[in-house]
Design an enzyme around this catalytic site. Structure first.
Site, PDB file in Angstrom:
ATOM      1  N   SER A 238     118.471  89.626  46.690  1.00 49.12           N
ATOM      2  CA  SER A 238     118.766  88.614  45.244  1.00 49.12           C
ATOM      3  C   SER A 238     117.362  88.779  44.618  1.00 49.12           C
ATOM      4  O   SER A 238     117.196  88.892  43.634  1.00 49.12           O
ATOM      5  CB  SER A 238     119.528  87.405  45.558  1.00 49.12           C
ATOM      6  OG  SER A 238     118.956  86.538  46.422  1.00 49.12           O
ATOM      7  N   HIS A 268     124.066  89.515  52.779  1.00 46.87           N
ATOM      8  CA  HIS A 268     123.358  88.420  52.287  1.00 46.87           C
ATOM      9  C   HIS A 268     123.814  87.183  52.105  1.00 46.87           C
ATOM     10  O   HIS A 268     124.362  86.390  52.879  1.00 46.87           O
ATOM     11  CB  HIS A 268     122.530  89.024  51.155  1.00 46.87           C
ATOM     12  CG  HIS A 268     121.606  88.202  50.254  1.00 46.87           C
ATOM     13  ND1 HIS A 268     120.687  87.389  50.946  1.00 46.87           N
ATOM     14  CD2 HIS A 268     121.001  88.559  48.965  1.00 46.87           C
ATOM     15  CE1 HIS A 268     119.852  87.051  50.133  1.00 46.87           C
ATOM     16  NE2 HIS A 268     119.967  87.693  48.750  1.00 46.87           N
ATOM     17  N   HIS A 314     118.170  88.283  61.123  1.00 52.48           N
ATOM     18  CA  HIS A 314     117.193  88.220  59.954  1.00 52.48           C
ATOM     19  C   HIS A 314     116.422  89.539  59.760  1.00 52.48           C
ATOM     20  O   HIS A 314     116.012  89.915  61.019  1.00 52.48           O
ATOM     21  CB  HIS A 314     116.427  86.830  59.808  1.00 52.48           C
ATOM     22  CG  HIS A 314     116.138  86.792  58.309  1.00 52.48           C
ATOM     23  ND1 HIS A 314     115.026  87.009  57.823  1.00 52.48           N
ATOM     24  CD2 HIS A 314     116.993  85.968  57.286  1.00 52.48           C
ATOM     25  CE1 HIS A 314     115.197  86.841  56.673  1.00 52.48           C
ATOM     26  NE2 HIS A 314     115.998  86.227  56.156  1.00 52.48           N
ATOM     27  N   ARG A 323     115.392  76.610  57.745  1.00 51.89           N
ATOM     28  CA  ARG A 323     116.638  75.986  56.810  1.00 51.89           C
ATOM     29  C   ARG A 323     117.867  75.907  57.554  1.00 51.89           C
ATOM     30  O   ARG A 323     118.402  74.827  57.220  1.00 51.89           O
ATOM     31  CB  ARG A 323     116.936  77.034  55.908  1.00 51.89           C
ATOM     32  CG  ARG A 323     115.898  77.660  54.850  1.00 51.89           C
ATOM     33  CD  ARG A 323     116.100  78.814  53.998  1.00 51.89           C
ATOM     34  NE  ARG A 323     116.474  79.935  54.825  1.00 51.89           N
ATOM     35  CZ  ARG A 323     116.970  81.133  54.368  1.00 51.89           C
ATOM     36  NH1 ARG A 323     117.058  81.033  52.877  1.00 51.89           N
ATOM     37  NH2 ARG A 323     116.919  82.200  55.139  1.00 51.89           N
ATOM     38  N   ASP A 369     122.635  80.415  56.808  1.00 54.50           N
ATOM     39  CA  ASP A 369     124.388  80.300  56.323  1.00 54.50           C
ATOM     40  C   ASP A 369     124.747  80.041  57.770  1.00 54.50           C
ATOM     41  O   ASP A 369     126.219  79.793  57.537  1.00 54.50           O
ATOM     42  CB  ASP A 369     124.490  81.829  56.119  1.00 54.50           C
ATOM     43  CG  ASP A 369     123.857  82.228  54.819  1.00 54.50           C
ATOM     44  OD1 ASP A 369     123.727  81.538  53.922  1.00 54.50           O
ATOM     45  OD2 ASP A 369     123.357  83.316  54.908  1.00 54.50           O
TER      46      ASP A 369
HETATM   47  N1  AMX Z   1     125.556  90.446  64.532  1.00 53.64           N
HETATM   48  C1  AMX Z   1     125.631  91.821  64.947  1.00 53.64           C
HETATM   49  N2  AMX Z   1     124.875  92.917  64.989  1.00 53.64           N
HETATM   50  C2  AMX Z   1     123.883  92.331  64.252  1.00 53.64           C
HETATM   51  C3  AMX Z   1     123.482  91.203  63.673  1.00 53.64           C
HETATM   52  C4  AMX Z   1     124.589  90.106  63.923  1.00 53.64           C
HETATM   53  N3  AMX Z   1     124.403  88.943  63.501  1.00 53.64           N
HETATM   54  N4  AMX Z   1     122.304  91.235  63.259  1.00 53.64           N
HETATM   55  C5  AMX Z   1     121.899  92.328  63.457  1.00 53.64           C
HETATM   56  N5  AMX Z   1     122.601  93.360  63.998  1.00 53.64           N
HETATM   57  C6  AMX Z   1     122.727  94.653  64.302  1.00 53.64           C
HETATM   58  C7  AMX Z   1     122.379  95.478  63.150  1.00 53.64           C
HETATM   59  O1  AMX Z   1     123.616  95.513  62.540  1.00 53.64           O
HETATM   60  C8  AMX Z   1     121.959  96.691  63.409  1.00 53.64           C
HETATM   61  O2  AMX Z   1     122.830  97.454  64.039  1.00 53.64           O
HETATM   62  P1  AMX Z   1     123.135  98.951  64.002  1.00 53.64           P
HETATM   63  O3  AMX Z   1     121.658  99.681  64.532  1.00 53.64           O
HETATM   64  O4  AMX Z   1     124.133  99.502  64.559  1.00 53.64           O
HETATM   65  O5  AMX Z   1     123.009  99.419  62.608  1.00 53.64           O
HETATM   66  C9  AMX Z   1     120.816  96.129  64.819  1.00 53.64           C
HETATM   67  O6  AMX Z   1     121.343  94.964  65.160  1.00 53.64           O
HETATM   68  C10 AMX Z   1     119.494  96.334  64.140  1.00 53.64           C
HETATM   69  O7  AMX Z   1     119.650  95.264  63.063  1.00 53.64           O
HETATM   70  P2  AMX Z   1     117.994  94.217  62.675  1.00 53.64           P
HETATM   71  O8  AMX Z   1     117.043  95.060  62.652  1.00 53.64           O
HETATM   72  O9  AMX Z   1     118.166  93.179  63.684  1.00 53.64           O
HETATM   73  O10 AMX Z   1     118.790  93.484  61.472  1.00 53.64           O
HETATM   74  P3  AMX Z   1     118.368  94.047  59.921  1.00 53.64           P
HETATM   75  O11 AMX Z   1     117.031  93.530  59.382  1.00 53.64           O
HETATM   76  O12 AMX Z   1     118.827  95.451  59.753  1.00 53.64           O
HETATM   77  O13 AMX Z   1     119.446  93.104  59.317  1.00 53.64           O
HETATM   78  C11 AMX Z   1     120.843  91.183  58.740  1.00 53.64           C
HETATM   79  C12 AMX Z   1     119.209  91.931  58.895  1.00 53.64           C
HETATM   80  C13 AMX Z   1     120.572  89.474  58.214  1.00 53.64           C
HETATM   81  C14 AMX Z   1     121.483  91.953  57.703  1.00 53.64           C
HETATM   82  C15 AMX Z   1     121.748  91.189  59.970  1.00 53.64           C
HETATM   83  O14 AMX Z   1     121.146  90.453  61.038  1.00 53.64           O
HETATM   84  C16 AMX Z   1     123.076  90.709  59.983  1.00 53.64           C
HETATM   85  O15 AMX Z   1     123.984  91.576  59.677  1.00 53.64           O
HETATM   86  N6  AMX Z   1     123.388  89.375  60.297  1.00 53.64           N
HETATM   87  C17 AMX Z   1     124.786  88.798  60.136  1.00 53.64           C
HETATM   88  C18 AMX Z   1     124.851  88.590  58.218  1.00 53.64           C
HETATM   89  C19 AMX Z   1     124.097  87.428  58.009  1.00 53.64           C
HETATM   90  O16 AMX Z   1     123.970  86.360  58.545  1.00 53.64           O
HETATM   91  N7  AMX Z   1     123.280  87.665  56.672  1.00 53.64           N
HETATM   92  C20 AMX Z   1     122.721  86.590  56.256  1.00 53.64           C
HETATM   93  C21 AMX Z   1     121.263  86.721  56.290  1.00 53.64           C
HETATM   94  C22 AMX Z   1     120.658  85.518  55.582  1.00 53.64           C
HETATM   95  C23 AMX Z   1     120.931  85.668  54.073  1.00 53.64           C
HETATM   96  O17 AMX Z   1     120.428  86.596  53.303  1.00 53.64           O
HETATM   97  N8  AMX Z   1     121.500  84.726  53.435  1.00 53.64           N
END
Ligand code: AMX
Length: 434
Positions: A238, A268, A314, A323, A369
């Site tokens: 964002s 996000h 994250h 947070r 979140d």
């Molecule tokens: N559950 C399951 N799998 C997860 C995960 C979770 N909470 N967090 C990361 N992973 C997976 C990724 O999908 C990725 O899988 P892939 O290799 O098969 O594509 C792998 O682990 C490596 O990812 P990463 O490097 O640890 O994370 P990232 O930087 O690519 O993504 C984020 C970060 C937040 C998108 C991810 O942790 C996620 O999807 N979390 C759940 C959604 C969430 O809570 N989002 C909110 C974030 C905070 C915000 O912006 N408000």
């Protein structure tokens, strides 16, 4: 705040000139193919003055951690949560405001908060089933018709003055957004009857009031919520979107509307909605008084069905998000025996080891979140589809504080270099031969 900002702008412009002249050619490290194809992780490629994120410690707003903000920023009640107006002052000026300065800013925002009637007419054209984030973005786009920046640009304003109408638009939008957001809530969930603003309340309490919540504790929660969701340095979807779109000199309304569409993504800001649904899924399938074993099974089932566990992980953080921690503190103080809070605590014990076990998740800890929905539920805000709107109202404060500085410093249009697979393959082959 405007008069202080007027003093600060020339000083910071000189600072930028000096940085460019003295350090412009200094390398900040190389990018890699992984960074190119992997979402630009870790590339130091953006100036963002209002906050800085440390992977272990979490966010600092203009150098202040969340506990420091809770101590130093003026509060509505003694020892209570910080007023978001104080945070806005801090983000914009880099200085901790006095109580009087915050009171003045609350008054200024109140004076700017009138929303033109046609904005509500626009929103009323949407089916009630339209996601509240879609309605929020539409409301912001309707407000854009009042943009001072767009008007000034059309009239040929000199670039050295861009920041002034950006400041006006920013404060106007921050001021108007709670009423638009509350209108959406009342329209979608409460039969359409809006609640008039209460001019005696501060920004966050008034927003809660317009949603229909008069409980003082809920007002405190809203102050905390709006403060901690406001800013998380510049690279998140964002914030980066607002900065990117704003760099084309799109006005603050256009820029924020774009950013809100990014916030509406499930990886996000929409994650707060997803967390609550996920927890409700646990309760529905295995009950509220869930055993550790059953919860583990549920987590694995989520992962095996190709979904993420929302609220965990994250892109930058590598420890529990402060947070999350401060919301947990709030829960321990105000709702220690709430069954859903207990569930959140249990999830905190179960999920990280499983995410670690997958071997690929870089941060197994909870983010912001993972906690917010449970607190909102407790105080009666149960419509989880609305949660990202609350996040959006807060995030607007952070991203616009920076946008004012983007224009004051004359930061240029953003244009990173992209590559093709062919370019990468040729380059890497040539490099391997050397
Ligand atoms: N559950 C399951 N799998 C997860 C995960 C979770 N909470 N967090 C990361 N992973 C997976 C990724 O999908 C990725 O899988 P892939 O290799 O098969 O594509 C792998 O682990 C490596 O990812 P990463 O490097 O640890 O994370 P990232 O930087 O690519 O993504 C984020 C970060 C937040 C998108 C991810 O942790 C996620 O999807 N979390 C759940 C959604 C969430 O809570 N989002 C909110 C974030 C905070 C915000 O912006 N408000």
């Amino acid at each position: 705040m405007l008069s202080r900002l007027t003093e600060l702008v020339p000083k910071e412009q000189e600072r930028l000139k000096k940085i460019k002249k003295e350090y412009g050619k200094i390398s900040l490290g190389d990018t890699t193919v992984d960074m190119c194809v992997g979402g630009m992780r870790g590339i130091k490629g953006m100036l963002w003055e209002t906050s800085l994120l440390d992977a272990d410690e979490g966010i600092r707003f203009r150098g202040l951690s969340i506990p420091e903000c809770q101590k130093k920023l003026p509060a509505a009640i003694k020892g209570g949560e910080p007023l978001p107006e104080g945070l806005l002052w801090l983000l914009v000026t880099g200085e901790v405001p006095s109580k009087d300065q915050v009171a003045g800013l609350t008054k200024d925002l109140r004076a700017r908060s009138k929303v033109p009637g046609f904005v509500f007419d626009v929103l009323n054209q949407f089916p009630k089933s339209a996601h509240p984030m879609t309605q929020l973005t539409a409301g912001i786009m309707a407000l854009q018709t009042g943009s001072e920046f767009a008007k000034a640009y059309e009239q040929g304003i000199h670039k050295s003055k861009y920041w002034q109408p950006t400041y006006e638009d920013s404060l106007n939008l921050i001021a108007q957004l709670p009423e638009v957001a509350a209108f959406i809530y009342r329209r979608v969930y409460k039969g359409g009857k809006p609640i008039a603003a209460n001019p005696n309340l501060d920004y966050a309490a008034n927003y809660a009031h317009m949603l229909g919540f008069q409980d003082q504790k809920m007002h405190e929660l809203m102050r905390l919520y709006i403060t901690i969701h406001s800013d998380h340095e510049g690279g998140n979807v964002s914030a980066h979107t607002v900065h990117l779109v704003g760099s084309a000199l799109s006005d603050p309304y256009l820029s924020v509307a774009a950013g809100m569409n990014g916030l509406a993504g499930p990886l996000h800001g929409l994650a707060n909605q997803e967390v609550l649904r996920w927890i409700q899924g646990v309760v529905k399938e295995i009950g509220a008084d869930v055993s550790t074993e059953k919860l583990k099974e549920f987590v694995w089932k989520t992962l095996k069905s190709g979904k993420v566990v929302p609220g965990y992980g994250h892109a930058v953080l590598r420890k529990t998000d402060p947070r999350y921690a401060c919301q947990r503190e709030f829960a321990l103080k105000h709702l220690p025996n709430d069954p859903l809070f207990k569930m959140v605590s249990k999830i905190y014990e179960v999920v990280p080891p499983i995410l670690l076990e997958t071997g690929k998740v870089k941060n197994p800890w909870p983010n912001v979140d993972a906690h917010s929905g449970v607190l909102l539920q407790y105080f009666g805000l149960k419509e989880e589809n609305y949660y990202t709107v609350l996040f959006g109202v807060s995030r607007t404060i952070g991203v616009l504080s920076q946008l004012i500085w983007d224009r004051a410093l004359g930061l240029p249009i953003e244009r990173p270099k992209s590559l093709t697979f062919g370019w990468i393959e040729n380059y890497c082959k040539k490099k391997a031969k050397k």
